[in-house]
Design an enzyme around this catalytic site. Sequence first.
Site, short mmCIF file in Angstrom:
data_model
loop_
_atom_site.label_atom_id
_atom_site.label_comp_id
_atom_site.label_asym_id
_atom_site.label_seq_id
_atom_site.Cartn_x
_atom_site.Cartn_y
_atom_site.Cartn_z
N HIS A 236 0.87 -1.19 0.00
CA HIS A 236 0.00 0.00 0.00
C HIS A 236 0.89 1.23 0.00
O HIS A 236 1.74 1.39 0.88
CB HIS A 236 -0.92 0.02 1.22
CG HIS A 236 -1.83 1.22 1.25
ND1 HIS A 236 -3.07 1.23 0.66
CD2 HIS A 236 -1.65 2.47 1.77
CE1 HIS A 236 -3.62 2.41 0.81
NE2 HIS A 236 -2.79 3.18 1.49
N CYS A 237 0.70 2.09 -0.99
CA CYS A 237 1.56 3.27 -1.13
C CYS A 237 0.76 4.52 -0.82
O CYS A 237 -0.09 4.93 -1.63
CB CYS A 237 2.12 3.34 -2.56
SG CYS A 237 3.25 4.74 -2.81
#
Length: 320
Positions: free
Chosen positions: A163-164
């Site tokens: 998850h960025c």
Amino acid sequence: MPRTQLPKKWQTHPGNNRFFCSGRCMMAKDTGIFWFTCALIVGTSALFFGFDCVYLTTKLSPAVPVVGGMLVVFVLGTFFRTGCTDPGILPRSTDAEAAFLEQQYEPERDENGQVRNQPRLQELTVAGQSIKVKFCYTCRMFRPPRASHCSVCNNCVDRFDHHCPWVGNCIGVRNYRYFYQFILSLALLAAYIFAFAVTTLVLRSQESTFVTAMKDAPASIVEMLVVFVSVWSILGLCGFHTYLVGSELTTNEDIKGTWAKKRNQQLKNPYSKGNLLLNCCYVLCGPLPPSLLDLRSSAELSPTANSSKTEYQVASSVAP
């Protein structure tokens, strides 16, 4: 009797996501860092075009702002494509499908009447190698190989990488190539701006002194500071993900050591195509699977088992 207008699936989606343009774009719930990243890219580029390019167009070549503009357009295009694309979210099981799975995994009792707990695992064979897939209690389904549940977005994502928060989305099977193109082009843009900001100071210092050049071009100093602080993490990401692309790995698999040797077991990555070139072609140029969510269609109306009221429920399928 008036007809009840059913909501769209994006309006009833159970994950922690935000939707825009009537469900055409989806992002994580917290988008603050996404807009900060966007402002940083646009702001630094605006300083470059508003000050350095005006000077360098006459001193060097009009190609300087043209090439820079092409880079900025590509960076922003891949940035928004990464942040607004369904990363490969897997639909959750319906109540009927979840009940069917629960019946298959009801606890058994031994001779003494004690409950014998069964681990919820399934084994699949991929490229001749046995792989265990886990049951997700949130999505109520068995996750496919390489899928994982994102605790931020509260969704199971196919070929989950990470998850960025900088792009405001999970990185999965459907937007990984755009993420890689984004960080690669961003590194090129950062190097481009830094090089020509230095060039501006050098050319101005030849006309007077270096101190005077710094006073005449404060924007170049700001650009160099912003790029110098941020470029190291960008270059590190580029190198790391280039290694992952060449090896056909995900960040999640690399961190967990999924295909590393364990207790003398001869494990290998069953998804690798055998060499670096084929892996790169498959990851970056291979076909993209369609979205499984069908967010813009209407949600189905179905009664739940625990309530006499009728609730909206999004139809989905159970992964094998």
